[in-house]
Design an enzyme around this catalytic site. Structure first.
Site, mmCIF file in Angstrom:
data_model
loop_
_atom_site.group_PDB
_atom_site.id
_atom_site.type_symbol
_atom_site.label_atom_id
_atom_site.label_comp_id
_atom_site.label_asym_id
_atom_site.label_seq_id
_atom_site.Cartn_x
_atom_site.Cartn_y
_atom_site.Cartn_z
ATOM 1 N N GLY A 14 0.824 -1.193 0.000
ATOM 2 C CA GLY A 14 0.000 0.000 0.000
ATOM 3 C C GLY A 14 0.858 1.242 0.000
ATOM 4 N N GLY A 16 0.672 5.411 1.253
ATOM 5 C CA GLY A 16 -0.066 6.392 2.035
ATOM 6 C C GLY A 16 0.515 7.760 1.788
ATOM 7 N N LYS A 36 7.724 -0.434 6.149
ATOM 8 C CA LYS A 36 7.176 0.894 5.833
ATOM 9 C C LYS A 36 8.307 1.882 5.657
ATOM 10 C CE LYS A 36 3.807 4.320 7.382
ATOM 11 N NZ LYS A 36 2.705 4.618 8.326
ATOM 12 N N ASP A 129 -5.745 9.362 13.842
ATOM 13 C CA ASP A 129 -5.934 9.119 12.404
ATOM 14 C C ASP A 129 -6.597 7.762 12.192
ATOM 15 O OD1 ASP A 129 -5.772 9.652 9.672
ATOM 16 O OD2 ASP A 129 -3.707 8.945 9.492
HETATM 17 P P1 ADP Z 1 0.392 5.956 5.714
HETATM 18 O O1 ADP Z 1 0.886 6.525 6.992
HETATM 19 O O2 ADP Z 1 1.202 6.446 4.567
HETATM 20 O O3 ADP Z 1 -1.097 6.082 5.546
HETATM 21 P P2 ADP Z 1 -0.032 3.185 6.460
HETATM 22 O O4 ADP Z 1 0.753 2.724 7.629
HETATM 23 O O5 ADP Z 1 -1.475 3.484 6.696
HETATM 24 O O6 ADP Z 1 0.719 4.395 5.755
HETATM 25 O O7 ADP Z 1 0.080 2.099 5.308
HETATM 26 C C1 ADP Z 1 -0.490 2.336 4.020
HETATM 27 C C2 ADP Z 1 -1.172 1.067 3.519
HETATM 28 O O8 ADP Z 1 -0.206 -0.006 3.455
HETATM 29 C C3 ADP Z 1 -2.276 0.549 4.438
HETATM 30 O O9 ADP Z 1 -3.523 1.169 4.193
HETATM 31 C C4 ADP Z 1 -2.259 -0.934 4.088
HETATM 32 O O10 ADP Z 1 -2.929 -1.148 2.865
HETATM 33 C C5 ADP Z 1 -0.790 -1.218 3.882
HETATM 34 N N1 ADP Z 1 -0.137 -1.671 5.134
HETATM 35 C C6 ADP Z 1 0.430 -0.882 6.061
HETATM 36 N N2 ADP Z 1 0.942 -1.580 7.101
HETATM 37 C C7 ADP Z 1 0.680 -2.869 6.826
HETATM 38 C C8 ADP Z 1 0.934 -4.105 7.528
HETATM 39 N N3 ADP Z 1 1.558 -4.104 8.711
HETATM 40 N N4 ADP Z 1 0.513 -5.258 6.963
HETATM 41 C C9 ADP Z 1 -0.132 -5.227 5.768
HETATM 42 N N5 ADP Z 1 -0.414 -4.110 5.071
HETATM 43 C C10 ADP Z 1 -0.010 -2.938 5.565
HETATM 44 MG MG MG Z 2 -2.575 5.195 6.681
HETATM 45 MG MG MG Z 3 -0.007 7.570 8.453
#
Ligand code: ADP
Ligand code: MG
Ligand code: MG
Length: 270
Positions: A14, A16, A36, A129
């Protein structure tokens, strides 16, 4: 795949606001993790790095079956990255595609999320959030709260929020967040839990307008349509629980996510 922070990068999970999340494998432990990373060039500003550190420090305090665990903070090409517990079942956003859920499943999910947030609040972490794309699902469907990038560490240390910043996503933002400077506490997460419950029950969040600006205006000033009007036959008790989370004034909401969890449990057992 290429190696980052000792992990073999497998695929994009994903994206973000801040970067990208990969599925990766730790060879030594033979386990899958989520990696991440801040996207270099996209937003490698000190502000983003600071938020990233907040995220790491926030989740590092938390060990809960319904909160995505952080395994490690590492660095790659001078940019910080997080090694996280991998949630194989996708996000709640993907499961909430405009289709209302069975009432019990909605209430049970809301209870689990309320308990997880109560746990975080007790350890001084306010998420700020909470929204369906930040609720992940394990392979067996267990909900896991993720993305503490905007979290506020209540005890010890300065808040990283600069007042006036609009952070988060409009539909899930509490009125006191939507209005800019204002005290944002644990009850902002209670509000977001109410929005998520509302969406599980009716198929849509209470406020979602053409523009972010319009949505924020509604969040601040418009009363939500009762979920029972959108879903005839819905229990009045559950409707009352949902609307109590969505009160404009924080003081009129549940005093804690734990109280919300208790009311949801009473409804489920009743
Ligand atoms: P941002 O802070 O950029 O929004 P996120 O932590 O929400 O980032 O991660 C963005 C996307 O990546 C999530 O909506 C999900 O689809 C995927 N994702 C994030 N962390 C995980 C995880 N631990 N396992 C599986 N998918 C993840
Ligand atoms: Mg997010
Ligand atoms: Mg975030």
């Amino acid at each position: 795949g290429r190696m980052v922070a000792g992990c073999e990068v497998l695929e994009v999970l994903g994206r973000g606001g801040m970067g990208v999340v990969y599925r990766a494998r730790q060879p030594g432990l033979n386990r899958e993790v989520a990696l991440k990373m801040i996207l270099a060039g996209a937003d490698g500003s000190p502000w983003a790095s600071a938020r990233f550190r907040t995220e790491a420090e926030a989740v590092a305090r938390l060990q809960h079956p319904n909160i995505v665990q952080v395994f490690q903070v590492a660095e790659h090409d001078g940019l910080p990255c997080l090694l996280l517990e991998y949630a194989a079942g996708g996000t709640l956003a993907q499961k909430l595609d405009g289709i209302p859920w069975a009432v019990r499943r909605a209430a049970e999910t809301a209870e689990v999320l309320a308990r997880a947030m109560d746990y975080a609040h007790a350890r001084g972490v306010v998420h700020r959030d909470l929204k369906p794309s930040n609720v992940l699902l394990a392979a067996d469907g267990t909900p896991k709260v993720a993305d503490f990038g905007l979290a506020k560490l209540v005890q010890g240390g300065e808040s990283l929020t600069r007042t006036g910043d609009v952070l988060g996503t409009a539909s899930y933002m509490a009125p006191e967040q939507a209005g800019g400077p204002g005290k944002v506490g644990p009850t902002a997460d209670v509000y977001a839990l109410g929005v998520i419950l509302y969406e599980m029950l009716t198929g849509r969040p209470p406020f979602r307008a053409e523009s972010t600006h319009q949505t924020l205006r509604q969040v601040i000033a418009v009363e939500p349509v009762s979920p029972g009007r959108l879903r005839p036959g819905l229990s009045r008790d559950l409707e009352t629980i949902c609307l109590k989370c969505l009160e404009k004034r924080p003081a009129k909401r549940y005093a804690s996510a734990g109280h919300l969890g208790d009311d949801l449990r009473r409804f489920l057992d009743g």
